[in-house]
Design a protein around this motif. Structure first.
Motif, PDB file in Angstrom:
ATOM      1  N   VAL A 198      52.553  28.353  41.767  1.00 19.05           N
ATOM      2  CA  VAL A 198      51.254  28.637  41.163  1.00 19.05           C
ATOM      3  C   VAL A 198      51.096  30.144  41.021  1.00 19.05           C
ATOM      4  CG1 VAL A 198      48.753  28.460  41.424  1.00 19.05           C
ATOM      5  CG2 VAL A 198      50.229  26.563  42.146  1.00 19.05           C
ATOM      6  N   ASP A 199      50.740  30.601  39.838  1.00 17.14           N
ATOM      7  CA  ASP A 199      50.417  32.007  39.614  1.00 17.14           C
ATOM      8  C   ASP A 199      48.944  32.184  39.961  1.00 17.14           C
ATOM      9  OD1 ASP A 199      49.769  34.532  38.659  1.00 17.14           O
ATOM     10  OD2 ASP A 199      51.064  34.364  36.889  1.00 17.14           O
ATOM     11  N   TRP A 200      48.670  32.518  41.194  1.00 16.30           N
ATOM     12  CA  TRP A 200      47.300  32.562  41.674  1.00 16.30           C
ATOM     13  C   TRP A 200      46.500  33.674  41.016  1.00 16.30           C
ATOM     14  CZ3 TRP A 200      45.420  28.512  44.001  1.00 16.30           C
ATOM     15  CH2 TRP A 200      46.303  27.634  44.636  1.00 16.30           C
ATOM     16  N   GLY A 201      47.130  34.801  40.750  1.00 16.77           N
ATOM     17  CA  GLY A 201      46.429  35.875  40.060  1.00 16.77           C
ATOM     18  C   GLY A 201      45.981  35.448  38.671  1.00 16.77           C
ATOM     19  N   ARG A 202      46.850  34.741  37.966  1.00 14.66           N
ATOM     20  CA  ARG A 202      46.499  34.246  36.643  1.00 14.66           C
ATOM     21  C   ARG A 202      45.394  33.193  36.716  1.00 14.66           C
ATOM     22  NH1 ARG A 202      48.797  33.655  31.507  1.00 14.66           N
ATOM     23  NH2 ARG A 202      47.188  32.657  30.211  1.00 14.66           N
ATOM     24  N   ALA A 203      45.467  32.322  37.717  1.00 13.22           N
ATOM     25  CA  ALA A 203      44.436  31.297  37.873  1.00 13.22           C
ATOM     26  C   ALA A 203      43.071  31.930  38.122  1.00 13.22           C
ATOM     27  CB  ALA A 203      44.801  30.351  39.011  1.00 13.22           C
ATOM     28  N   TYR A 204      43.052  32.982  38.942  1.00  7.59           N
ATOM     29  CA  TYR A 204      41.787  33.678  39.181  1.00  7.59           C
ATOM     30  C   TYR A 204      41.289  34.340  37.906  1.00  7.59           C
ATOM     31  CZ  TYR A 204      38.219  36.392  41.619  1.00  7.59           C
ATOM     32  OH  TYR A 204      37.017  36.926  42.037  1.00  7.59           O
ATOM     33  N   ALA A 205      42.196  34.973  37.181  1.00  6.19           N
ATOM     34  CA  ALA A 205      41.816  35.610  35.915  1.00  6.19           C
ATOM     35  C   ALA A 205      41.297  34.594  34.912  1.00  6.19           C
ATOM     36  CB  ALA A 205      43.012  36.368  35.335  1.00  6.19           C
ATOM     37  N   GLY A 219      41.345  35.941  46.614  1.00  5.21           N
ATOM     38  CA  GLY A 219      39.913  35.877  46.847  1.00  5.21           C
ATOM     39  C   GLY A 219      39.267  34.542  46.565  1.00  5.21           C
ATOM     40  N   MET A 220      40.054  33.490  46.367  1.00 11.70           N
ATOM     41  CA  MET A 220      39.461  32.174  46.173  1.00 11.70           C
ATOM     42  C   MET A 220      39.014  31.584  47.505  1.00 11.70           C
ATOM     43  SD  MET A 220      41.815  30.093  43.477  1.00 11.70           S
ATOM     44  CE  MET A 220      42.551  30.893  42.037  1.00 11.70           C
ATOM     45  N   VAL A 221      37.938  30.846  47.465  1.00 14.85           N
ATOM     46  CA  VAL A 221      37.579  30.000  48.594  1.00 14.85           C
ATOM     47  C   VAL A 221      38.501  28.788  48.538  1.00 14.85           C
ATOM     48  CG1 VAL A 221      35.712  28.740  49.725  1.00 14.85           C
ATOM     49  CG2 VAL A 221      35.197  30.776  48.377  1.00 14.85           C
ATOM     50  N   ARG A 222      39.059  28.384  49.654  1.00 12.23           N
ATOM     51  CA  ARG A 222      40.081  27.341  49.622  1.00 12.23           C
ATOM     52  C   ARG A 222      39.831  26.306  50.708  1.00 12.23           C
ATOM     53  NH1 ARG A 222      39.918  32.116  52.419  1.00 12.23           N
ATOM     54  NH2 ARG A 222      41.242  32.034  54.263  1.00 12.23           N
ATOM     55  N   GLY A 223      40.392  25.132  50.473  1.00 15.94           N
ATOM     56  CA  GLY A 223      40.271  24.045  51.432  1.00 15.94           C
ATOM     57  C   GLY A 223      41.450  23.110  51.324  1.00 15.94           C
ATOM     58  N   ALA A 224      41.487  22.110  52.185  1.00 16.99           N
ATOM     59  CA  ALA A 224      42.610  21.175  52.248  1.00 16.99           C
ATOM     60  C   ALA A 224      42.111  19.758  52.010  1.00 16.99           C
ATOM     61  CB  ALA A 224      43.283  21.254  53.611  1.00 16.99           C
TER      62      ALA A 224
END
Length: 251
Positions: A59-66, A98-103
């Protein structure tokens, strides 16, 4: 969401109301907008998020946030015999941008008691604690991808299983788990049991242009999984509120 070999089925959702899980009682409603199945368009006024599993190992997390994602749920466990090897990296990746995350835990009620699976979930990534920036854990309870739709349980037995999981999770963490489900499955397999709505926030799955009926008991939803395709990896989700309310929900 996804089991080891099968994807989740879509379901129903409903018009939001005042959210009693919001400490300030703030309005957290939004309209459905015009998203069609597969479009991935975030409903107007909602906060975009995503859910991923081992089916999205990179997962490209930076892209997902953008692209707008502000929260992510990551699959941790299934039954009592599966731990996602992608979980740690995905959870850290979401946190790093900086995402809020959970499981979340994919339930297999025909394999072992609810309490046993709740302990397995908490011990393998599903724990929640205040001030950690994590969302409450999720019980993913839906159609059986491996056999009979209700896992061979009658509505009373299924309701007891869910209560066993939920009560154990709350005893371990201090927080009731979110329930992810579909309206059709819930009403069929729990006998339209309304007794979980008071404690368990609802994450509803429905891939459709409109928010339809909720499972029995719930007057509003906290999260809507509205598509399985879109700009974000994995499931396309919408939180029923703003960023401030998302952080309140995380606790």
């Amino acid at each position: 969401m996804t089991a080891l070999t099968a994807a989740a089925s879509p379901a129903q959702a409903a018009a939001p109301r005042l959210d009693p899980h919001d400490p300030n009682g703030a309005w957290s409603g939004y309209s459905a907008g015009s998203n069609e199945r597969g479009s991935g368009q975030v409903p107007a006024g909602a906060l975009a998020g995503m859910d991923v599993s081992g089916h999205q190992p990179q997962v490209d997390w930076g892209r997902a946030y953008a692209d707008g994602a502000r929260f992510a749920y990551v699959k941790a466990t299934e039954g009592t015999g599966f731990r996602s090897s992608a979980f740690t990296g995905q959870a850290r990746g979401a946190a790093s941008v900086g995402m809020v995350r959970g499981a979340y835990h994919f339930a297999l009620p025909d394999r072992s008691p609810g309490a046993v699976q709740a302990h397995f979930f908490v011990d393998n990534g599903g724990a929640w604690a205040p001030g950690t920036g994590t969302l409450p854990g999720v019980l993913d309870i839906e159609h059986n991808p491996y056999g009979e739709i209700c896992y061979g349980l009658d509505p009373a037995g299924m309701s007891r299983w869910i209560a066993d999981f939920s009560g154990t999770y709350q005893a371990r963490t201090g927080r009731a788990p979110v329930i992810y489900t579909t309206t059709s499955w819930w009403n069929r397999c729990t006998g339209a049991n309304p007794n979980f709505a008071a404690a368990n926030p609802l994450w509803i799955a429905r891939y459709a242009p409109e928010i339809g009926p909720l499972p029995a008991g719930w007057a509003y939803h906290s999260i809507w999984q509205h598509s399985d395709t879109g700009p974000l990896p994995g499931g396309q989700d919408a939180f029923n509120g703003d960023v401030h309310q998302l952080h309140q929900f995380a606790g």
